[in-house]
Structure formats: C-alpha cells, structure tokens
Design an enzyme around this catalytic site. Structure first.
Site, PDB file in Angstrom:
ATOM      1  CB  CYS A 264      -0.540   6.726  10.778  1.00 13.68           C
ATOM      2  SG  CYS A 264      -1.494   7.713   9.601  1.00 13.68           S
TER       3      CYS A 264
ATOM      4  CB  CYS B 180       0.886   8.711   7.985  1.00 12.35           C
ATOM      5  SG  CYS B 180      -0.120   9.580   9.199  1.00 12.35           S
TER       6      CYS B 180
END
Length: 334
Positions: free
Chosen positions: A90, A87
């Site tokens: 993230c 991700c």
C-alpha cells in the site's frame, strides 16, 4: 451531526443513471458552456466552485461514504484506495495513485479507505486482500485492480475510467484552482445551528465504532437513548454497532452451512441474515427472514420478526427495499 447512513445503498443497489446518449450530450453541452464562459470572461480566473489540488485526495470513512463518495461520483469519478498502515505494498501504491490523481487535474478524485478503521466497508466491498482499488461513477461501483500494478498500466486504467465516465455518464470532472491551495476556511456564520446536547456522546460512539471498539460504541449510543429514546442517529448507530458485534467472530462458512441444513431454525437463519446484510446483500437478508417468519410460530416467529425490524433500522426507513420487505412481512403475518 448528520445521521450515519450505513445502509450502503449505493454499494448494494446503485442508483440508476441516464442513458449513455443523453449523458454524452450533457457532457458536450457542459464543455461548450465552459468554453463559452471562458471566452467571455477572459482572464477572470476559475469559478467559485473550483477546488484546490489537495481536495482531490481525501480520506473517507463509513460515516461520510455516502456524501464523500456516492454523491460526489455524480460529478467526478471517485477512485477508492483500500489500504492499511501495516501494508507495505500500500505504501508503494498510494503515493502513485495520489500523484496520478493530481495530474488528472479534476477528472478524478482519490478516496483513501483505511480498512482497519472501516471494517464494514471492507466487508461490503468483499475485499480479500489489500491494496485493492475500485472506482465509483454515477453511484456505480467498478472494480479496477488488486495489488501493486506498473505505473503505465495504472495510468491507462485511470484514463479508461475517465473516458467511460464522460462517454457513458456525461461526467466531466470538477474544476481545479491551483491558486486556491492554503486558502483559509470560511468562518462559521451566525445561522449555523449550535451543537446538540448529545453531539459529544454521538461523536464518541462514532470514534469507538471506527476504532473497532464495538462494545464502547454500543454503550455510547445506549447512553444517548436513555435520555432521548427517539434520537434517530443513536437508534441507527446502535443497530449498526450491534450488527457488527454479532458478526465479528462468526465463521461465515459454518453459519451458512447451518442455515442451509436447518431452513426452519430461526437462530441459524438470523445469523445467516446478519452475514447477508453486512456483506451488502440486503434483499437476501430481508427475504431470508421473511421466509423464516412464514414457517415459524410463537416466540420463534417473534424473534425473527424483531431482528428483521432491527435490520430495517440499519438500512433506513426511506430505502425502497425496506418498504418492499415491510409489505412482504405484512403478507406473511396477516
């Protein structure tokens, strides 16, 4: 090793907290006491309970969630950062959360949850996308935000979280000792219990479970139970692993539609109850199966009853919802 408590009772049915006025008074009393001790102690330094800054950011998994998040949230607000290695957003958000947590100097703890390794937590928090950020205060879950937000917005959100924790629950955080960084861990004492005969197998099962190897986890737990049928951790772990394996490839919409169309079909109701349980709807899962026992007979009734007993294993015999469901089951059986 301690039994893996996957009931997630803190997520599903959170513990009650004290009244806001009482909590606030407790916080004020704690601050006053801390100030008094500081005045008496002069330059005595931080208390023995102080933690290094590095302890404010932790990695959390399903096995340690109750201890590292739910129990800790009685002392300090715990921010949950659901992330994954793949991700990209993230990778922007997590360092920012880590920095703001350290800046908060003990008024927050950041718990990072790798969703790839902790699918049950992801499902129970009903995570639709990552990054996703929640908080747990005094055992209560508060959704904060999803996706990457501007730093000022995140900073304001965390400040509000700290304020709510203090004013509503009397939680003022933990003491931080910047000089404790890098301290050597305490040596084990002679009173520590030796590793049990099945610890290696149980640990292998936990590793397999966290890695998504549900078949490997099931087999590892069964290997323990062959020699030790009463092993509590293995029985609990097996029930959890088998539950996850059952729902792994389900289509939730199709399963729930089938259950709605066939209220007396034991297979349809069992499948829907499995989804209820994994989703954190414990009482719904229990109630669905108790109702199905009521309207079925013979082998069908037995199949539903046995699945309900397996679910009791997953949640834990000491959970009050299990006690209530056992009573309800007894009423429809006898």
């Amino acid at each position: 090793m301690q039994p893996r408590n996957m009931s997630m009772s803190g997520v599903v049915d959170l513990a009650a907290v004290k009244a806001a006025g009482e909590a606030k008074a407790k916080a004020e009393q704690a601050r006053a006491e801390a100030a008094r001790q500081a005045g008496q102690g002069g330059g005595a330094g931080p208390s023995a309970g102080a933690v290094p800054p590095s302890a404010l950011v932790i990695d959390v998994d399903e096995a340690g969630f109750e201890r590292d998040v739910l129990q800790l949230s009685a002392e300090v607000p715990v921010v949950l950062d659901f992330w994954a290695e793949w991700c990209q957003p993230c990778k922007q958000l997590s360092p920012l959360l880590e920095r703001l947590t350290v800046e908060a100097n003990g008024r927050l703890v950041l718990a990072k949850v790798d969703v790839d390794a902790n699918q049950m937590l992801m499902q129970q928090f009903q995570i639709q996308g990552i990054p996703a950020v929640f908080a747990v205060v005094a055992g209560q879950v508060l959704p904060l935000f999803q996706g990457v937000a501007p730093e000022e917005q995140i900073r304001e959100t965390l400040a509000q979280l700290v304020q709510v924790a203090e004013e509503r629950f009397g939680i003022i955080g933990i003491e931080v000792d910047p000089n404790a960084e890098g301290a050597a861990p305490a040596a084990p004492t002679e009173t520590e219990a030796p590793a049990g005969p099945y610890d290696a197998l149980l640990e292998a099962a936990v590793v397999a479970l966290d890695a998504g190897d549900l078949g490997g986890a099931v087999q590892a737990y069964k290997n323990v139970l062959v020699d030790d049928p009463a092993n509590t951790e293995a029985k609990l772990g097996l029930a959890q692993a088998e539950l996850l394996a059952r729902v792994q490839h389900m289509n939730p919409q199709a399963v729930r539609a089938a259950a709605a169309e066939n209220p007396k079909d034991p297979a349809a109701q069992i499948a829907a109850a499995d989804l209820d349980l994994v989703g954190g709807h414990v009482e719904d899962a229990f109630g669905r199966l108790v109702d199905t026992v009521r309207v079925t007979f013979g082998e069908d009734r037995d199949a539903v009853r046995l699945r309900l007993l397996e679910m009791f294993e997953v949640i834990g015999a000491d959970d009050p919802r299990v006690s209530a469901a056992r009573t309800a089951l007894a009423r429809v059986l006898f």
